[in-house]
Design an enzyme around this catalytic site. Structure first.
Site, short mmCIF file in Angstrom:
data_model
loop_
_atom_site.label_atom_id
_atom_site.label_comp_id
_atom_site.label_asym_id
_atom_site.label_seq_id
_atom_site.Cartn_x
_atom_site.Cartn_y
_atom_site.Cartn_z
N GLU A 1 4.11 -11.81 -5.62
CA GLU A 1 3.37 -12.31 -6.70
C GLU A 1 3.61 -11.60 -7.95
O GLU A 1 2.82 -12.06 -8.70
CB GLU A 1 1.88 -11.50 -6.26
CG GLU A 1 1.84 -10.10 -6.43
CD GLU A 1 2.25 -9.29 -5.47
OE1 GLU A 1 2.47 -8.05 -5.52
OE2 GLU A 1 3.06 -9.62 -4.46
N SER B 1 9.51 3.14 -1.69
CA SER B 1 10.47 4.19 -1.32
C SER B 1 11.01 4.23 -0.08
O SER B 1 12.02 4.82 0.35
CB SER B 1 9.89 5.42 -1.80
OG SER B 1 8.56 5.78 -1.20
N LEU B 2 10.26 3.32 0.98
CA LEU B 2 10.68 3.38 2.39
C LEU B 2 11.34 2.05 2.61
O LEU B 2 10.89 0.78 1.96
CB LEU B 2 9.33 3.49 3.11
CG LEU B 2 8.70 4.68 2.82
CD1 LEU B 2 7.41 4.99 3.92
CD2 LEU B 2 9.31 6.11 3.28
N CYS C 1 5.69 -5.82 1.55
CA CYS C 1 5.88 -4.26 1.12
C CYS C 1 5.40 -3.48 2.35
O CYS C 1 6.04 -3.57 3.27
CB CYS C 1 5.31 -4.02 -0.15
SG CYS C 1 5.98 -2.52 -1.12
N HIS D 1 7.69 -7.85 -4.02
CA HIS D 1 6.37 -8.37 -4.28
C HIS D 1 6.53 -9.85 -4.97
O HIS D 1 6.93 -9.91 -5.96
CB HIS D 1 5.81 -7.54 -5.46
CG HIS D 1 5.19 -6.33 -4.90
ND1 HIS D 1 3.84 -6.05 -4.79
CD2 HIS D 1 5.84 -5.19 -4.38
CE1 HIS D 1 3.65 -4.64 -4.33
NE2 HIS D 1 4.86 -4.16 -4.10
N GLY E 1 0.92 -1.19 -0.07
CA GLY E 1 -0.01 0.00 -0.02
C GLY E 1 0.88 1.15 -0.04
O GLY E 1 2.12 1.32 0.45
N PRO E 2 0.11 2.22 -0.39
CA PRO E 2 1.04 3.69 -0.39
C PRO E 2 1.04 4.28 1.17
O PRO E 2 0.41 3.82 1.77
CB PRO E 2 0.13 4.59 -1.29
CG PRO E 2 -1.18 3.99 -1.12
CD PRO E 2 -1.07 2.37 -0.90
N GLY E 3 2.21 5.12 1.00
CA GLY E 3 2.48 6.18 2.13
C GLY E 3 3.11 5.20 3.36
O GLY E 3 3.92 4.40 3.14
#
EC number: 4.1.3.27
Length: 788
Positions: free
Chosen positions: A183, A141-142, A91, A181, A63-65
């Site tokens: 998958e 990015s993290l 992730c 990832h 997920g983002p953030g």
């Protein structure tokens, strides 16, 4: 708050979706492995409701953030279920695990979106038995920092060069997480990792000794230090990796006995490659503009699995009958899950269409050998990608393709590549809106390059990212002559409807099912000119002449010539009429029918003369065939391939037994043009039909008609491990001639029940003593069959 009903039951795997499309790729991978997965958004229930869940395993999705601000209930779920059930984080899921146990999440130093890295791992837990150096697809990015990682967590995997953390594990609880990832189609051994997770039980590693997490005999996992930037190896782009793998594939194929370059040259010299058509001409001939290049595509590096159950042959036929001018078939096996067999079967599926689409081999062509492969397996053209070739190599492959009669599709992505393609003299240039180095899509790419080919004799094609009619219309306004559509077609719930919507094609008329049609009629066993002319005047469309010596209705060649002369003379007295109907792309047997049941059959050429033979030498067939007969009927057990040797169309008889045997290969195209169903006399030693008055089971005949000539796919997605017949439909009823039992008294009912293309009668319209035709019965039969 109580849980919603669907969450009040025991759940095998609960996946928390952090508002990311990758969640569903992960979902598909798990389901294909046999998991029963329930997905909820991270805000679907309050934190207080988590203890009410009855789950066996938990997965926290990408997920983002940042995990502290954007993960919803994910962190609380990890806290509650840790030590109770196995947990997997992917992730952002890894970042949530690290955050829950006290670690810090920070900028990774580089934005990794769609990048691929090799990883080392500790060979324990979910990494057990996985090879080292497996490729992993990264979208983040993290990342977690080694120095801030709490003691409860162990690093399980890092990238080979930068030593970025790619996996962590709780030392006591069955909590695993990966930053990459698994998958993704580019991630190696992803299914094995997920399969291991599905085998975990309970909340601690003590309950799972076979995974060796607590095994003291294994060496400690050494993370190592990050090397200096100057020594970091360059990570190859996806395009570079694909081309490198294709070179290995080509080298292996060249070294395999039977498929060496010399073998392919020999096979081509023997003319074993299927006939070809002009790729540019096929695009220009499209009735609807722009021409559609419809693609068979199971997967891609950027999207992963798209339609893994897609059947290339059925998909190609569906595309062709829906109006495609070109069928593009991905033949790259590793990332796109295609094969040369896919292309060959796609070609075979459309080979017998009157206006078959051109076949494009869509692959990463780097060697002349691949062009030979393409031609031998039925391609009319190949794709040459400017980005994968030096200018000199591009020129060589372009010239070689042309030497085999194939004008290539030359793919470009920017102005420099377009200049190279124009300098080459390419007649068909495709603009890929997707940059093959990073697989990002820019729908403006085609629009920007369109101006460079204006006023040139070049067909410009848009090659990717097209999803609806608005995209197509925009390109048409800019001079685009063809569009290639792959993923959107493969994902469409109704392929034909999507093509109509995409190209703004109105709904076509029914192909036969539920459509009122009047059957043709045939009077078989004609023995005299009088009978022939009377049947013709009554409205018979075909007259059958028996050349089987043992038949009581046998006619000699001399008598047949007299009958033919009378019928031919009658034809010449009739005006020549044309139908005016545009011929459509229809399956083999449907295409043999007269347009609108007119022209040859209903007017000037009616009735046609059919010569009936049974297991006789070919020389016997050919003697009367050329000068006299319009069609030949094979009424024995002749090989199907024999039909290719006649200079006139062939009716093949299928001898149907009471239990339904005898219908095999009824709809096999490309040999005989018409199929006749006749009944086998019960107890017959020869298992042949005809002349006995035995009635065909009309229910069997009806089912044969309704089963259809071909089955077209509603959707490439299918509904199981293979595309089932339930996922396809018969749009073209099988045209059959119904014999065996019809007579004036029952033919109307037979027509209503079976819906045949034509009905045949012989003994049912004869005199009581069998000496000839009862002309009144002949007239009554035609009238009843056509409901006049």
């Amino acid at each position: 708050m109580s849980l919603p009903p669907h969450l009040c039951v025991p759940i095998d795997i609960l996946m928390i979706d952090n508002f990311d499309s990758f969640t569903w790729n992960l979902y598909q991978s798990l389901c294909l492995l046999g998991a029963d997965v329930t997905v909820i958004r991270n805000d679907a229930i309050p934190r207080s409701a988590i203890p009410q869940l009855r789950i066996k395993r938990l997965i926290v999705s990408p997920g983002p953030g940042h995990p502290q601000t954007d993960s919803g209930i994910s962190r609380e779920a990890i806290k509650y279920f840790a030590g109770k059930v196995p947990i997997m984080g992917v992730c952002m899921g890894l970042e949530c695990v690290v955050d829950v146990f006290g670690g810090q999440i920070a900028y990774a130093g580089e934005i990794m979106h769609g990048k691929v890295s090799g990883i080392r791992h500790d060979a324990r837990g979910c990494f057990k038995d996985l090879p080292q150096g497996i490729q992993s697809t990264r979208y983040h990015s993290l990342s977690a920092g080694v120095k801030t990682l709490p003691d409860e967590l162990a690093v399980t995997a890092v990238t080979e060069h930068e030593r970025v953390i790619m996996g962590i594990r709780h030392r006591k609880y069955t909590v695993e997480a990966v930053q990459y990832h698994p998958e993704s189609i580019l991630s190696e051994s992803g299914d094995d990792l997920l399969r291991h997770f599905m085998k975990l039980k309970g909340g601690t590693w003590e309950e799972n000794p076979e995974f060796r997490v607590l095994d003291p005999s294994l060496p400690a996992f050494e993370i190592g230090s990050q090397p200096a930037a100057s020594t970091s190896a360059k990570i190859p782009t996806i395009l570079e990796k694909i081309c490198a793998q294709r070179q290995k594939d080509v080298d292996q194929a060249k070294a395999t006995p039977g498929t060496t370059p010399e073998d392919l040259k020999t096979l081509l010299s023997m003319k074993l490659s299927p006939p070809q058509i002009s790729f540019p001409d096929r695009l220009k001939a499209a009735e609807v503009k722009p021409a559609l290049m419809a693609e068979v595509k199971r997967a891609s590096p950027s999207k992963g699995p798209i339609a893994m159950n897609g059947n290339a042959a059925q998909q190609a036929l569906t595309y062709a009958l829906a109006g495609a001018s070109v069928i593009s078939v991905l033949t790259e096996p590793t990332w796109f899950k295609g094969s040369l067999l896919d292309m060959r079967l796609a070609r075979q599926a459309i080979d017998n269409l009157p206006h078959r689409p051109a076949i494009l081999r869509k692959d990463f062509i780097i060697d002349e050998y691949q062009i030979d492969e393409a031609r031998l397996h039925g391609a009319d053209t190949v794709l040459l990608i400017v980005a994968t070739l030096t200018e000199k190599r591009l020129e060589e492959l372009y010239a070689y393709s042309q030497s085999l009669g194939m004008e290539p599709l030359v793919e470009v992505n920017n102005a420099k590549e377009m200049e190279i393609a124009l300098k080459l003299g390419a007649k068909v240039i495709g603009v890929n809106n997707r940059n093959l180095h990073d697989f990002n899509v820019d729908m403006g790419t085609t629009s920007r390059l369109a101006e460079m080919v204006r006023e040139r004799d070049v067909i410009l094609c848009a090659l990717s990212g097209i999803k609806d009619a608005q995209d197509v219309n925009t390109y048409v306004e800019q001079g685009v002559g063809a569009v290639l559509v792959g993923e959107s077609l493969m994902r469409a719930p109704d392929t034909r409807a999507f093509i109509r919507q995409l190209l703004s094609i109105p709904e076509s008329e029914a192909k036969g099912k539920g459509k009122e049609t009047t059957p043709l009629s045939r009077s078989c066993g004609i023995r005299t000119e009088e009978e022939a002319l009377a049947a013709a005047e009554a409205g018979a469309d075909m007259l059958g002449l028996m050349f089987v010596p043992k038949s009581k209705r046998y006619v000699s060649l001399e008598k047949a010539q007299q009958i033919a002369a009378a019928i031919h003379s009658r034809r010449l007295s009739k005006p020549v009429l044309t139908s005016g109907k545009t011929l459509e792309n229809e399956p083999w047997f449907t295409a043999q029918q007269p347009p609108s049941r007119s022209f040859v059959w209903r007017f000037a050429a009616r009735p046609l003369l059919v010569g009936v033979f049974q297991n006789q030498p070919l020389s016997v067939y050919l003697t009367p065939c050329v000068p006299q007969l319009d069609l030949v009927q094979l009424h024995g057990s002749e090989p199907a391939e024999l039909a290719k040797h006649y200079p006139v169309p062939v009716i093949r008889v299928f001898h149907v037994s009471a239990d339904g045997r005898g219908l095999a290969d009824l709809a096999r195209p490309g040999l005989h043009q018409f199929a006749l169903l006749d009944a086998v006399l019960p107890g017959s030693a020869s298992a042949l039909s005809g002349g006995t008055g035995t009635t065909v089971d009309w229910a069997l005949a009806r089912d044969a008609v309704r089963s259809g000539e071909v089955r077209v796919a509603r959707s490439a997605q299918g509904d199981g491990p293979v595309l089932s017949l339930n996922s396809s439909e018969a749009l073209y009823p099988m045209p059959v001639i119904l014999a065996g039992g019809p007579q004036p008294e029952n033919v109307s009912e037979a027509v209503d029940t079976v819906a045949p293309w034509a009905v045949d009668v012989s003994g049912g319209v004869e005199l009581e003593d069998g000496s000839g035709k009862d002309l009144e019965k002949v007239r009554a039969f035609v009238k009843a069959a056509k409901k006049l």
